[in-house]
Design an enzyme around this catalytic site. Structure first.
Site, short mmCIF file in Angstrom:
data_model
loop_
_atom_site.label_atom_id
_atom_site.label_comp_id
_atom_site.label_asym_id
_atom_site.label_seq_id
_atom_site.Cartn_x
_atom_site.Cartn_y
_atom_site.Cartn_z
N ARG A 93 41.46 43.31 9.82
CA ARG A 93 42.16 42.66 10.92
C ARG A 93 42.01 41.15 10.84
O ARG A 93 40.99 40.63 10.43
CB ARG A 93 41.70 43.20 12.27
CG ARG A 93 40.36 42.81 12.77
CD ARG A 93 39.23 43.79 12.51
NE ARG A 93 39.49 45.20 12.51
CZ ARG A 93 39.39 45.98 13.59
NH1 ARG A 93 39.08 45.49 14.74
NH2 ARG A 93 39.57 47.27 13.48
N ASP A 98 36.09 41.07 21.00
CA ASP A 98 35.59 42.13 21.89
C ASP A 98 34.69 41.54 22.96
O ASP A 98 33.99 40.55 22.73
CB ASP A 98 34.77 43.15 21.10
CG ASP A 98 35.62 44.01 20.19
OD1 ASP A 98 36.84 44.10 20.42
OD2 ASP A 98 35.06 44.58 19.23
N1 LIG Z 1 34.20 45.96 25.46
C1 LIG Z 1 35.42 46.05 24.91
N2 LIG Z 1 35.95 45.01 24.24
C2 LIG Z 1 37.18 45.10 23.68
N3 LIG Z 1 37.96 46.20 23.73
C3 LIG Z 1 37.48 47.27 24.40
C4 LIG Z 1 36.19 47.24 25.01
N4 LIG Z 1 35.98 48.44 25.61
C5 LIG Z 1 37.07 49.18 25.39
N5 LIG Z 1 37.98 48.50 24.66
C6 LIG Z 1 39.27 49.05 24.26
O1 LIG Z 1 39.22 49.34 22.88
C7 LIG Z 1 40.55 49.30 22.40
C8 LIG Z 1 40.58 49.19 20.88
O2 LIG Z 1 39.94 47.99 20.55
P1 LIG Z 1 39.91 47.53 19.06
O3 LIG Z 1 41.20 47.78 18.39
O4 LIG Z 1 39.41 46.10 19.06
O5 LIG Z 1 38.80 48.51 18.46
P2 LIG Z 1 38.10 48.29 17.12
O6 LIG Z 1 37.73 46.84 17.06
O7 LIG Z 1 38.92 48.83 15.99
O8 LIG Z 1 36.77 49.16 17.20
P3 LIG Z 1 35.47 48.90 18.02
O9 LIG Z 1 35.82 49.18 19.46
O10 LIG Z 1 34.50 49.89 17.44
O11 LIG Z 1 35.02 47.48 17.81
C9 LIG Z 1 41.17 48.14 23.13
O12 LIG Z 1 42.54 48.33 23.28
C10 LIG Z 1 40.44 48.12 24.48
O13 LIG Z 1 41.24 48.66 25.50
N1 LIG Z 2 31.14 43.71 9.30
C1 LIG Z 2 32.00 44.10 10.24
N2 LIG Z 2 32.43 45.37 10.24
C2 LIG Z 2 33.29 45.78 11.21
C3 LIG Z 2 33.74 44.88 12.19
C4 LIG Z 2 33.28 43.54 12.15
O1 LIG Z 2 33.65 42.69 13.01
N3 LIG Z 2 32.41 43.19 11.17
N4 LIG Z 2 34.58 45.30 13.16
C5 LIG Z 2 34.94 46.57 13.21
C6 LIG Z 2 35.77 47.04 14.33
O2 LIG Z 2 35.51 46.37 15.48
C7 LIG Z 2 34.58 47.56 12.21
N5 LIG Z 2 33.70 47.05 11.23
#
Ligand SMILES: Nc1ncnc2c1ncn2[C@@H]1O[C@H](COP(=O)(O)OP(=O)(O)OP(=O)(O)O)[C@@H](O)[C@H]1O
Ligand SMILES: Nc1nc2c(c(=O)[nH]1)N=C(CO)CN2
Length: 175
Positions: A93, A98
């Site tokens: 990405r 987050d």
């Molecule tokens: N604390 C949070 N911060 C950001 N997104 C969140 C959070 N909690 C829930 N979400 C939800 O998660 C959904 C998917 O987020 P995103 O695509 O960034 O996930 P990801 O980065 O692939 O995986 P991860 O959640 O493991 O980091 C968002 O659309 C959002 O609604």
């Molecule tokens: N090292 C690293 N790995 C990931 C990362 C990230 O920010 N750094 N984000 C992810 C999905 O949130 C999945 N895996």
């Protein structure tokens, strides 16, 4: 602005440093968000889906008068503005923003979980968070960050990439 939040920022597509700079710029342009501090930048091995390039990761501390879901929407808007593409879960990405922590609250809604449910197992989050606020504790986790980090096996996958050696958050992008 009475709320304090910690954000995780990550990128592994395109010009990662330039994406970070633009994301910081967009965050700081919001009248509702004040950037308080940020960590150094770390280059980190990908977690979850391993067949992708290394990430740049950092943690930002912000003050905001937005409610948590409004802050999430602000983060999502910046992800979109910077051309976020994501086809694979945990895959490559341009920008991921987050919410790690929002005050000391536990939040569970359809679109938001805070503390971020996977933050305690991610060295790419805990290492920069410790740099920003070493004494912070996570709601419901009665352990210092250093103890959490000890339980994480992939710490070697987090390498200091650019040291923050100035006061302001934009010091990261100077020379
Ligand atoms: N604390 C949070 N911060 C950001 N997104 C969140 C959070 N909690 C829930 N979400 C939800 O998660 C959904 C998917 O987020 P995103 O695509 O960034 O996930 P990801 O980065 O692939 O995986 P991860 O959640 O493991 O980091 C968002 O659309 C959002 O609604
Ligand atoms: N090292 C690293 N790995 C990931 C990362 C990230 O920010 N750094 N984000 C992810 C999905 O949130 C999945 N895996």
């Amino acid at each position: 602005m009475r709320n304090i939040a910690y954000l995780s920022i990550g990128s592994n597509l395109g010009d990662r440093l330039e994406t970070f700079r633009k994301a910081f710029q967009l965050l700081s342009e919001s009248p509702h968000i004040k950037l308080v501090s940020c960590s150094s930048l770390y280059e980190t091995d990908p977690i979850g889906y391993e067949d992708q390039d290394c990430f740049l990761n950092a943690v930002l501390k912000v003050k905001t008068d937005l409610e948590a879901e409004q802050l999430l929407h602000a983060c999502m808007k910046i992800e979109q503005d910077l051309g976020r593409k994501r086809e694979i879960r945990w895959g490559p990405r341009t920008l991921d923003l987050d919410i790690l922590l929002y005050n000391h609250e536990n939040i569970e809604t359809e679109i938001l979980s805070v503390p971020h449910p996977r933050m305690h197992e991610r060295a790419f989050v805990i290492v920069p968070l410790m740099e920003v606020d070493p004494d912070i504790s996570l709601p419901q986790m009665h352990a210092p960050l250093s103890d959490l980090l000890e339980q994480i096996s992939d710490k070697e996958g987090v390498r200091l990439w650019k040291v923050k050696n100035g006061e302001g958050v934009f010091a990261l992008f100077e020379s």
